[in-house]
Design a protein around this motif. Sequence first.
Motif, short mmCIF file in Angstrom:
data_model
loop_
_atom_site.label_atom_id
_atom_site.label_comp_id
_atom_site.label_asym_id
_atom_site.label_seq_id
_atom_site.Cartn_x
_atom_site.Cartn_y
_atom_site.Cartn_z
N MET A 125 -14.35 -7.21 -15.49
CA MET A 125 -13.15 -7.85 -14.89
C MET A 125 -13.20 -9.46 -14.40
O MET A 125 -13.95 -9.63 -13.76
N HIS A 126 -12.22 -10.01 -14.61
CA HIS A 126 -12.23 -11.40 -14.63
C HIS A 126 -11.92 -11.72 -12.84
O HIS A 126 -10.69 -11.59 -12.57
N LEU A 127 -12.84 -11.90 -12.18
CA LEU A 127 -12.74 -12.09 -10.82
C LEU A 127 -12.47 -13.78 -10.44
O LEU A 127 -13.25 -14.35 -11.35
N PRO A 128 -12.33 -14.23 -9.36
CA PRO A 128 -12.17 -15.54 -9.23
C PRO A 128 -13.51 -16.38 -9.20
O PRO A 128 -14.67 -15.89 -8.95
N LYS A 129 -13.41 -17.26 -9.75
CA LYS A 129 -14.58 -18.27 -9.72
C LYS A 129 -14.38 -19.76 -9.49
O LYS A 129 -12.97 -20.05 -9.41
N ALA A 130 -15.02 -20.58 -8.96
CA ALA A 130 -14.78 -21.98 -8.69
C ALA A 130 -14.19 -22.70 -9.67
O ALA A 130 -14.73 -22.41 -11.01
N GLY A 131 -13.20 -23.44 -9.75
CA GLY A 131 -12.89 -24.26 -10.71
C GLY A 131 -12.46 -25.53 -10.36
O GLY A 131 -11.97 -26.08 -9.24
N ALA A 132 -12.53 -26.73 -11.23
CA ALA A 132 -12.14 -27.96 -10.96
C ALA A 132 -10.76 -28.14 -10.61
O ALA A 132 -10.48 -29.15 -9.90
N LYS A 133 -9.92 -27.23 -10.91
CA LYS A 133 -8.48 -27.39 -10.50
C LYS A 133 -8.04 -27.05 -9.21
O LYS A 133 -7.09 -27.25 -8.68
N ALA A 134 -9.02 -26.23 -8.56
CA ALA A 134 -8.76 -25.76 -7.28
C ALA A 134 -9.06 -26.86 -6.12
O ALA A 134 -10.11 -27.57 -6.51
N ARG A 135 -8.14 -26.97 -5.23
CA ARG A 135 -8.47 -27.75 -4.05
C ARG A 135 -9.84 -27.49 -3.41
O ARG A 135 -10.58 -28.15 -3.04
N VAL A 136 -10.04 -26.12 -3.14
CA VAL A 136 -11.33 -25.80 -2.57
C VAL A 136 -11.79 -24.65 -3.74
O VAL A 136 -11.40 -23.71 -3.99
N ALA A 137 -13.26 -24.91 -3.74
CA ALA A 137 -13.82 -24.28 -5.11
C ALA A 137 -14.53 -22.92 -3.91
O ALA A 137 -15.56 -23.33 -3.33
N ALA A 138 -14.22 -22.04 -3.99
CA ALA A 138 -15.13 -20.89 -3.54
C ALA A 138 -16.01 -20.24 -4.09
O ALA A 138 -15.83 -20.00 -5.39
N ARG A 139 -17.12 -19.72 -3.51
CA ARG A 139 -18.05 -19.00 -4.18
C ARG A 139 -18.10 -17.64 -3.76
O ARG A 139 -17.75 -17.25 -2.56
N PHE A 140 -18.29 -16.70 -4.56
CA PHE A 140 -18.10 -15.32 -4.27
C PHE A 140 -19.69 -14.53 -4.81
O PHE A 140 -20.07 -14.90 -5.68
N GLY A 141 -19.62 -13.57 -3.94
CA GLY A 141 -20.84 -12.88 -4.27
C GLY A 141 -20.81 -12.00 -5.77
O GLY A 141 -19.75 -11.79 -6.37
N SER A 142 -21.73 -11.07 -6.02
CA SER A 142 -21.61 -10.21 -6.98
C SER A 142 -20.58 -9.11 -6.68
O SER A 142 -20.57 -8.42 -5.45
N PRO A 143 -19.84 -8.79 -7.60
CA PRO A 143 -18.89 -7.36 -7.59
C PRO A 143 -19.66 -6.12 -7.32
O PRO A 143 -20.78 -6.03 -7.82
N GLU A 144 -19.10 -5.36 -6.41
CA GLU A 144 -19.51 -3.88 -6.14
C GLU A 144 -18.54 -3.05 -6.58
O GLU A 144 -17.42 -3.13 -6.40
N GLN A 145 -19.09 -1.70 -7.08
CA GLN A 145 -18.11 -0.80 -7.31
C GLN A 145 -18.43 0.54 -6.63
O GLN A 145 -19.76 0.69 -6.10
N ALA A 146 -17.22 1.23 -6.07
CA ALA A 146 -17.60 2.39 -5.46
C ALA A 146 -16.46 3.61 -5.55
O ALA A 146 -15.40 2.89 -5.96
N GLU A 147 -16.72 4.77 -5.47
CA GLU A 147 -15.63 5.68 -5.68
C GLU A 147 -15.66 6.60 -4.68
O GLU A 147 -16.54 7.09 -4.04
N PHE A 148 -14.51 7.12 -4.27
CA PHE A 148 -14.19 7.98 -3.05
C PHE A 148 -13.33 9.19 -3.46
O PHE A 148 -12.35 9.11 -4.08
N PRO A 149 -13.75 10.31 -3.31
CA PRO A 149 -12.70 11.57 -3.39
C PRO A 149 -11.41 11.41 -2.81
O PRO A 149 -11.24 11.04 -1.82
N HIS A 150 -10.37 11.88 -3.63
CA HIS A 150 -8.95 11.74 -3.33
C HIS A 150 -8.47 12.87 -3.91
O HIS A 150 -8.95 13.74 -4.90
N GLY A 151 -7.20 13.23 -3.48
CA GLY A 151 -6.28 14.04 -4.26
C GLY A 151 -4.80 13.90 -3.78
O GLY A 151 -4.43 13.46 -2.87
N GLN A 152 -3.94 14.61 -4.83
CA GLN A 152 -2.73 14.58 -4.52
C GLN A 152 -1.95 16.03 -4.56
O GLN A 152 -2.10 16.56 -5.66
N ARG A 153 -1.36 16.49 -3.93
CA ARG A 153 -0.52 17.68 -3.99
C ARG A 153 0.58 17.48 -4.90
O ARG A 153 1.55 16.53 -4.66
N ARG A 154 0.83 18.28 -6.13
CA ARG A 154 1.64 18.18 -7.09
C ARG A 154 2.16 19.67 -7.52
O ARG A 154 1.47 20.52 -7.17
#
Length: 269
Positions: A175-204
């Motif tokens: 997925m395309h996450l934010p990156k520094a760019g010449a058009k941004a007034r402030v170019a922010a640096r981001f760390g590496s993306p992390e994924q995690a999953e958590f149990p959930h449920g919905q009564r239906r």
Amino acid sequence: MDSDERLLHSSSFGAAAAEYAAHRPDYAQAAVRWALESAPGPRVLDLGAGTGKLTATLAALGADVIAVEPDPAMLAELRSGLPAVRALPGSAEAIPLPDASVDAVLAGNAMHWFDMAVAGPEISRVLAPGGILAGLWNVMDDHVEWVAGLARVAGSAAIGPRDTPASWRAVTADMHLPKAGAKARVAARFGSPEQAEFPHGQRRTADSLVATLATRAGMLVMPEQEREAALGRIGAFLSSRPETADGEFTLPMLTAVLRVRRLGDSSVA
């Protein structure tokens, strides 16, 4: 999905705002806590907030939450259900907040609709250094046999490429996450993306699960005759399964999170 198709799908929810509010699930609190882990403060923007499903969870956890939503009907449902929350019209591509004004930006089942080439600099602008950007998605646990069967019967319009764990991991890995760019007034640096999953449920019930799947974008843009036929197949499947035929049951789900941290700023000319 090209930009025109993405716009068609993303703008479809307003026509079903009341049904969305009634039937879409909330988010696992453990997932939201993990998303906010080590955020520098309590100020959280729920971006593309819809009817406030994630907003309500954030408020319950004590966050100082602001909701931003582009669709007037969805925003009206949010304001009706959560009158104490500050809720503003706006979008990921035009966030109506000052620079460095939030400690985290969260998006519930919404980040895939953002045009990140434009939204990325906007998110970077409103995030404080050290802040968190996280997308959350509720996915169906198709390791459960009847849920896998439902996915096959429902088709991709109702259960799409981010709606089961394995497909969610694959889609969000690139997925395309934010990156520094010449058009941004402030170019922010981001760390590496992390994924995690958590149990959930919905009564239906069978009927309310059909109503839930009817609020998916792929279903909302479908011609009415095709949509009714698809919902009929889903209802027939649920009525045929002992797990779902009678009364309430728990739909096994996971709240899946993609998280990235803003590391700092550097000026651009």
